[in-house]
Design an enzyme around this catalytic site. Structure first.
Site, PDB file in Angstrom:
ATOM      1  N   HIS A  29       0.828  -1.201   0.000  1.00  0.00           N
ATOM      2  CA  HIS A  29       0.000   0.000   0.000  1.00  0.00           C
ATOM      3  C   HIS A  29       0.866   1.256   0.000  1.00  0.00           C
ATOM      4  O   HIS A  29       1.535   1.553   0.992  1.00  0.00           O
ATOM      5  CB  HIS A  29      -0.892  -0.032   1.249  1.00  0.00           C
ATOM      6  CG  HIS A  29      -1.798   1.142   1.387  1.00  0.00           C
ATOM      7  ND1 HIS A  29      -1.618   2.113   2.337  1.00  0.00           N
ATOM      8  CD2 HIS A  29      -2.896   1.502   0.676  1.00  0.00           C
ATOM      9  CE1 HIS A  29      -2.583   3.013   2.235  1.00  0.00           C
ATOM     10  NE2 HIS A  29      -3.373   2.672   1.232  1.00  0.00           N
ATOM     11  N   GLU A  56       1.236  -0.735  -5.174  1.00  0.00           N
ATOM     12  CA  GLU A  56       0.173   0.219  -5.507  1.00  0.00           C
ATOM     13  C   GLU A  56       0.697   1.580  -5.953  1.00  0.00           C
ATOM     14  O   GLU A  56       1.692   2.071  -5.416  1.00  0.00           O
ATOM     15  CB  GLU A  56      -0.731   0.436  -4.277  1.00  0.00           C
ATOM     16  CG  GLU A  56      -1.953   1.259  -4.622  1.00  0.00           C
ATOM     17  CD  GLU A  56      -2.654   1.881  -3.420  1.00  0.00           C
ATOM     18  OE1 GLU A  56      -2.010   2.158  -2.398  1.00  0.00           O
ATOM     19  OE2 GLU A  56      -3.862   2.132  -3.543  1.00  0.00           O
ATOM     20  N   ASP A  58      -1.202   5.345  -6.411  1.00  0.00           N
ATOM     21  CA  ASP A  58      -2.316   6.291  -6.498  1.00  0.00           C
ATOM     22  C   ASP A  58      -1.900   7.343  -7.518  1.00  0.00           C
ATOM     23  O   ASP A  58      -0.753   7.820  -7.494  1.00  0.00           O
ATOM     24  CB  ASP A  58      -2.566   6.965  -5.146  1.00  0.00           C
ATOM     25  CG  ASP A  58      -3.100   5.990  -4.097  1.00  0.00           C
ATOM     26  OD1 ASP A  58      -4.051   5.267  -4.400  1.00  0.00           O
ATOM     27  OD2 ASP A  58      -2.549   5.976  -2.979  1.00  0.00           O
ATOM     28  N   HIS A  71      -1.005  10.252  -3.392  1.00  0.00           N
ATOM     29  CA  HIS A  71      -2.302   9.830  -2.845  1.00  0.00           C
ATOM     30  C   HIS A  71      -3.325  10.946  -2.857  1.00  0.00           C
ATOM     31  O   HIS A  71      -4.490  10.747  -3.196  1.00  0.00           O
ATOM     32  CB  HIS A  71      -2.142   9.307  -1.413  1.00  0.00           C
ATOM     33  CG  HIS A  71      -3.461   8.948  -0.802  1.00  0.00           C
ATOM     34  ND1 HIS A  71      -4.208   9.841  -0.066  1.00  0.00           N
ATOM     35  CD2 HIS A  71      -4.186   7.805  -0.853  1.00  0.00           C
ATOM     36  CE1 HIS A  71      -5.335   9.258   0.323  1.00  0.00           C
ATOM     37  NE2 HIS A  71      -5.341   8.022  -0.146  1.00  0.00           N
ATOM     38  N   GLU A 164      -4.424   3.216  -8.877  1.00  0.00           N
ATOM     39  CA  GLU A 164      -5.749   3.753  -8.552  1.00  0.00           C
ATOM     40  C   GLU A 164      -5.920   5.120  -9.195  1.00  0.00           C
ATOM     41  O   GLU A 164      -5.074   6.009  -9.026  1.00  0.00           O
ATOM     42  CB  GLU A 164      -5.943   3.886  -7.032  1.00  0.00           C
ATOM     43  CG  GLU A 164      -7.315   4.493  -6.715  1.00  0.00           C
ATOM     44  CD  GLU A 164      -7.549   4.820  -5.242  1.00  0.00           C
ATOM     45  OE1 GLU A 164      -6.793   4.338  -4.370  1.00  0.00           O
ATOM     46  OE2 GLU A 164      -8.502   5.583  -4.975  1.00  0.00           O
TER      47      GLU A 164
HETATM   48  O1  G3P Z   1      -6.771   1.681  -2.966  1.00  0.00           O
HETATM   49  C1  G3P Z   1      -6.860   0.902  -1.821  1.00  0.00           C
HETATM   50  C2  G3P Z   1      -6.570   1.791  -0.699  1.00  0.00           C
HETATM   51  O2  G3P Z   1      -5.338   2.387  -0.982  1.00  0.00           O
HETATM   52  C3  G3P Z   1      -7.648   2.818  -0.613  1.00  0.00           C
HETATM   53  O3  G3P Z   1      -7.344   3.754   0.271  1.00  0.00           O
HETATM   54  O4  G3P Z   1      -7.129   6.140   0.549  1.00  0.00           O
HETATM   55  O5  G3P Z   1      -5.127   4.689   0.762  1.00  0.00           O
HETATM   56  O6  G3P Z   1      -6.104   5.135  -1.467  1.00  0.00           O
HETATM   57  P1  G3P Z   1      -6.363   4.982  -0.004  1.00  0.00           P
HETATM   58 CA    CA Z   2      -5.192   3.668  -3.034  1.00  0.00          CA
END
Ligand code: G3P
Ligand code: CA
Length: 337
Positions: A29, A56, A58, A71, A164
């Protein structure tokens, strides 16, 4: 088409309960963000070395239409933008990435996430990397893909990406079609099929539909799509008995908050698992909840420790993968099984 999907869903229902530890995945994450500032290439390299299966990203867009790995829509929390460009905040006092060119963003230092308290920068999580130390920067989506693919070449592993699309409606309002650009970059880097090592995620169902029905076909690729779920109220129909089956016409998986899988009010001797995983698996959807943090304050009281939290979700609730800031601990946990 519907018949094929139904047969596929039935096969998945039969096979999914027998998914073993070796098939379950760890998604880093924002990288190994428990150890290094989130979304920096250093945090991604550490996650890779710790054995994460997916890493991940963002994504938000700059003024000059570049995709950066960030993010927030704003640069406030994770850079020194307030020091370098003090006059560039909007009326709300925030510095939006979309108001800056990539060259400008490249001049910023990235740092551990912080909040302001009485004029001082205070880390969001106390045990994490110090604020403003060493030298980190914001990277582009392409730079990060090239690093992960480069490591795949040099190590022989096949670690995937998990991008994302952040707040597509905001980007559209600002005149930018972020989803099409993300899909084009996926194609440029060879992520073109359902068996490519990528899950593309969003919290916005309308955008998910648009990606599935318009953007992917127009760019000429297919990839797995994940619907993120933060609560039961944004899309209540998804939590009705046929909700996951309906969602499965557009998505390949869900990424729920883990509070939607295990009731936060559970007790150690009475863990209350919701029917979400069963419903999703019944519809043939992958289930990848977020966000698992080893910091003691982030472990719910129904779990004795972080390892127990992983046990409850991976093996009692039966999820297929998890997002975690501590990929090493999740990898070690799965290997120990
Ligand atoms: O995308 C999964 C998780 O990362 C969602 O929460 O706010 O950390 O992007 P966030
Ligand atoms: Ca995310």
């Amino acid at each position: 088409m519907r018949a094929t999907k139904t047969v596929t869903a039935l096969l998945v229902v039969i096979l999914m309960p027998f998914k073993t530890y070796a098939q379950k995945i760890v998604i880093a994450h924002r990288g190994a963000s428990g150890y290094l500032p989130e979304h920096t290439l250093e945090a991604k390299a550490m996650a890779y070395a710790q054995g994460a299966h997916f890493i991940e990203q963002d994504l938000v867009m700059t003024k000059d239409d570049e995709l950066i790995v960030l993010h927030d829509l704003t640069l406030n929390r994770t850079t020194n933008v307030d020091e370098k460009f003090s006059e560039r905040a909007r009326d709300d006092g925030r510095y939006y990435a979309i108001d800056f060119t990539l060259d400008e963003i490249r001049t910023l230092s990235a740092t551990e996430g912080f909040r302001m308290e009485s004029g001082r920068k205070v880390k969001e999580f106390s045990n994490r990397f110090p604020i403003g130390k060493s030298a980190f920067r914001v990277s582009t989506f392409q730079e990060e893909i090239e690093m992960i693919q480069g490591l795949n070449t040099s190590t022989g592993r096949d670690v995937g990406i998990y991008p994302e699309i952040k707040q597509p409606a905001f980007h559209r309002k600002e005149g930018k079609d972020i989803s099409t650009r993300v899909v084009e970059v996926l194609k440029d880097y060879g992520y073109t099929r359902k068996d490519s090592k990528v899950f593309l995620q969003t919290f916005d169902y309308d955008e998910l539909v648009s990606i599935r029905e318009e953007i992917l076909p127009s760019v000429g690729i297919e990839v797995n799509l994940v619907m993120l779920l933060g609560n039961r109220t944004d899309y209540p129909w998804m939590f009705e008995p046929d909700g996951m089956a309906k969602l499965a016409f557009m998505a390949d998986g869900i990424g729920p908050s883990f509070d939607l899988i295990v009731d936060r009010g559970s007790e150690m001797r009475a863990i209350r698992i919701t029917d979400l995983v069963a419903q999703a698996h019944g519809a043939g959807l992958h289930v990848h909840p977020y966000t698992f943090r080893a910091n003691p304050e982030a472990v719910p009281h129904y779990a004795s420790d972080f390892e127990n939290l992983l046990e409850i979700h991976y093996f009692r609730a039966g999820v297929d993968g998890i997002f975690t800031d501590f990929p090493d601990q999740a990898v070690d946990f799965l290997q120990s099984r």
